[in-house]
Write a protein that holds these residues in place. Structure first.
Motif, PDB file in Angstrom:
ATOM      1  N   LEU A 185      94.216  66.127  40.436  1.00 49.09           N
ATOM      2  CA  LEU A 185      95.353  66.911  39.947  1.00 49.09           C
ATOM      3  C   LEU A 185      96.687  66.183  40.090  1.00 49.09           C
ATOM      4  N   LEU A 186      96.741  65.198  40.971  1.00 52.40           N
ATOM      5  CA  LEU A 186      98.003  64.506  41.224  1.00 52.40           C
ATOM      6  C   LEU A 186      98.223  63.319  40.300  1.00 52.40           C
ATOM      7  N   ARG A 187      97.292  63.067  39.397  1.00 51.25           N
ATOM      8  CA  ARG A 187      97.351  61.831  38.611  1.00 51.25           C
ATOM      9  C   ARG A 187      98.614  61.751  37.762  1.00 51.25           C
TER      10      ARG A 187
ATOM     11  N   TRP B 213      87.313  77.872  41.551  1.00 46.11           N
ATOM     12  CA  TRP B 213      86.683  76.863  42.406  1.00 46.11           C
ATOM     13  C   TRP B 213      86.662  75.564  41.607  1.00 46.11           C
ATOM     14  N   LEU B 214      87.460  74.582  42.063  1.00 46.37           N
ATOM     15  CA  LEU B 214      87.670  73.349  41.315  1.00 46.37           C
ATOM     16  C   LEU B 214      86.662  72.286  41.746  1.00 46.37           C
TER      17      LEU B 214
ATOM     18  N   GLN C 247      88.128  57.167  32.832  1.00 45.41           N
ATOM     19  CA  GLN C 247      87.528  58.476  33.080  1.00 45.41           C
ATOM     20  C   GLN C 247      88.523  59.412  33.765  1.00 45.41           C
ATOM     21  N   ASP C 248      89.232  58.885  34.749  1.00 46.75           N
ATOM     22  CA  ASP C 248      90.182  59.719  35.489  1.00 46.75           C
ATOM     23  C   ASP C 248      91.319  60.190  34.589  1.00 46.75           C
TER      24      ASP C 248
ATOM     25  N   LYS D 111      93.819  64.812  32.097  1.00 46.44           N
ATOM     26  CA  LYS D 111      94.488  65.450  30.959  1.00 46.44           C
ATOM     27  C   LYS D 111      93.774  66.728  30.546  1.00 46.44           C
ATOM     28  N   ASN D 112      92.445  66.684  30.508  1.00 42.85           N
ATOM     29  CA  ASN D 112      91.689  67.888  30.153  1.00 42.85           C
ATOM     30  C   ASN D 112      91.844  68.974  31.214  1.00 42.85           C
ATOM     31  N   LEU D 113      91.934  68.566  32.464  1.00 45.62           N
ATOM     32  CA  LEU D 113      92.103  69.536  33.545  1.00 45.62           C
ATOM     33  C   LEU D 113      93.442  70.256  33.421  1.00 45.62           C
TER      34      LEU D 113
END
Length: 550
Positions: A363-365, A434-435, A492-493, A498-500
């Motif tokens: 989430l911090l990316r 729940w992530l 991948q990250d 972005k999708n998250l």
């Protein structure tokens, strides 16, 4: 007056086993998550093994567990003075364990008589089948031998080898003293010496089965076979020609060896079965692997009041109970961090074992996008992280500490320590989302999302492990589009992050705040579909039908 002989010196159950589960099965695992207070587990492998023993008891199966009595457990997760993570070893004592009076010996290195004392967890304590626990903390042992069972997953390689010998050979000898088993089941490769010992005792491979849990290298141990031979790993010293047949080059691959010994083996999800077959096909072992998806015990993990409202389709009462459960979790947040979370606000939880591929910090990316998400007053969000890194995995500890430092800058972020069974349950009961963010194909199964769904929490997840067997995006979960696992990790990250953000911003938050009725429909659908498909009753039954049968 003489003491009565313990019934646990024989193959014993407090019930007559069900006829369809009559075969005697001995289940070996390095860790068991039975209850918060019995600290002989580290994470998911233990949670799974504990649920298995609970369901075996409920179904009246003729099974026993074989494990280790860890003097210091895994470790106690605490904080340094500055609030970052600290680990501490504290001796554990359990008054409810019974001394069976059984003491046996194993040969390790040049010591032919390392004494092993056998304790047992009686079935009536936590409603499990009997769990026999081995300890080398015996007065007759020398100091090094006494420390073998000090610490689960000891960082010293020589100690880890000794632990495998104690669990495998010591455990197999114990089962022999109890009258033997029809089936010997290794839960992961830690107890591999059992198969070598049993083979030398004339036990055929038709009575040996194996569960492989992960495609990760760390979960498929390899060690120098000549060194293992010197240490007593095989139960006797193998002649060079025989030893070479066991090795890949000069290395013994625990998973390859366990598969070679086994009549049949299982992967822990349908997707993992495909991955595992591909991994071990070069060794000609792929045909032995069948899928038996991991599961958890609903009776232990599900809040009873929430379950009652669900069964009666009482949506308002369900929501009220969920709000109470969130408030219970937030008292722990307040206690640990001094932050006051709001039960009306959407709460996201990421909690599991810390490992690089699980990407706790995904989430911090894009930090600016993350900041906007956290500071939106119209659709507020709260996020909690928790988990135990391996205490010598300094990369994972650095991620954990970075999350703590980031959380200091936001009132709606929190990182909790002490991630064990009780905190795990509290987080599942108190979360709305729940992530789950492992790199795809790297999570063999995962089970935390199952118990979250049992408690009214929706999974927001990559499509890995057990998820393809359960989740339908927008119906019972939120599922990220699949990133290409062949791409570099950074790519991948980037795709997954972005999708998250996109799903949180456009799907999750609007649904929670603008369509609460539809949200509850998803929650109820997820809860309805997670049981019985992902109940450990189904899993325990499948082991008898697919692995333990003659």
């Amino acid at each position: 007056m003489s003491q009565p002989v313990s019934p646990y010196r024989n193959w014993y159950h407090p019930y007559t086993p069900d006829r369809k589960y009559a075969r005697r099965a001995a289940y070996f695992s390095m860790e068991f998550g039975i209850d918060q207070g019995l600290k002989i587990y580290s994470g998911g492998l233990g949670f799974l093994a504990g649920s298995h023993l609970k369901s075996a008891f409920d179904l009246k199966q003729n099974m026993i567990g074989i494990g280790m009595l860890w003097k210091y457990g895994y470790y106690d997760q605490e904080r340094q003075q500055d609030g970052t993570m600290a680990s501490r070893l504290v001796e554990k004592r359990y008054d409810y364990l019974q001394d069976t009076g059984i003491e046996l010996s194993v040969a390790i290195n040049d010591n032919p008589d390392v004494r092993v004392r056998v304790w047992v967890l009686p079935p009536d304590v936590f409603q499990t089948v009997p769990l026999y626990l081995l300890s080398t903390d015996v007065p007759d042992n020398d100091h090094l031998s006494r420390t073998i069972t000090d610490r689960l997953y000891d960082p010293n390689d020589e100690t880890r080898i000794s632990q495998s010998i104690v669990l495998g050979i010591g455990g197999a000898k114990l089962v022999g003293l109890l009258g033997g088993a029809d089936c010997y089941h290794l839960n992961e490769g830690h107890a591999l010496p059992a198969f070598y010992y049993l083979r030398d005792q004339g036990v055929p491979s038709s009575q040996m089965v194996f569960t492989t849990h992960t495609p990760e290298k760390g979960g498929n141990e390899t060690r120098n076979g000549y060194h293992l031979n010197n240490r007593g790993f095989f139960g006797r010293r193998l002649p060079d020609p025989e030893l070479r047949r066991e090795l890949v080059g000069e290395e013994l691959n625990y998973t390859v060896s366990a598969l070679r010994h086994s009549k049949k083996a299982n992967a822990v999800s349908k997707l993992h079965a495909r991955v595992a077959r591909q991994m071990w096909q070069p060794f000609g072992l792929d045909s032995r692997i069948v899928p038996i998806t991991n599961a958890q015990h609903p009776g232990y993990w599900t809040d009873p009041a929430l379950q009652k409202h669900f069964e009666k389709n009482q949506v308002k009462a369900f929501r009220k109970r969920k709000t109470q459960m969130k408030a219970d979790l937030f008292r722990e947040v307040m206690n640990q961090t001094g932050k006051r979370f709001d039960p009306e606000v959407l709460t996201v939880v990421w909690a599991r074992r810390f490992a690089a591929y699980k990407r706790a910090d995904l989430l911090l990316r894009d930090f600016e996008r993350f900041r906007k998400l956290l500071t939106n007053p119209e659709k507020p969000i709260q996020i909690i992280w928790a988990g135990k890194p391996y205490p010598e995995d300094y990369g994972a500890i650095n991620i954990f500490n970075r999350l703590i430092e980031v959380s200091w800058g936001f009132p709606n972020l929190s990182v909790l320590t002490g991630y064990e069974m009780e905190l795990s349950r509290l987080l599942k009961e108190g979360s709305d989302i729940w992530l789950n963010t492992p790199r795809i194909t790297r999570e063999a199964s995962g089970t935390s999302g199952m118990t979250a769904a049992m408690n009214g929490s929706l999974n927001l997840t990559v499509n890995d492990g057990w998820i393809p067997e359960f989740a339908r995006h927008g119906e019972n979960a939120f599922v990220l589009p699949e990133a290409d696992p062949g791409q570099p990790h950074s790519v991948q990250d980037e795709v997954d992050s972005k999708n998250l953000y996109e799903i949180l911003e456009k799907d999750v938050l609007p649904l929670y705040y603008e369509q609460p009725e539809k949200w509850m429909e998803m929650v109820f659908r997820a809860k309805e579909e997670v049981v019985p498909a992902f109940s450990s009753h189904r899993m325990a039954d499948a082991y008898y039908r697919e692995l333990y049968k003659a």
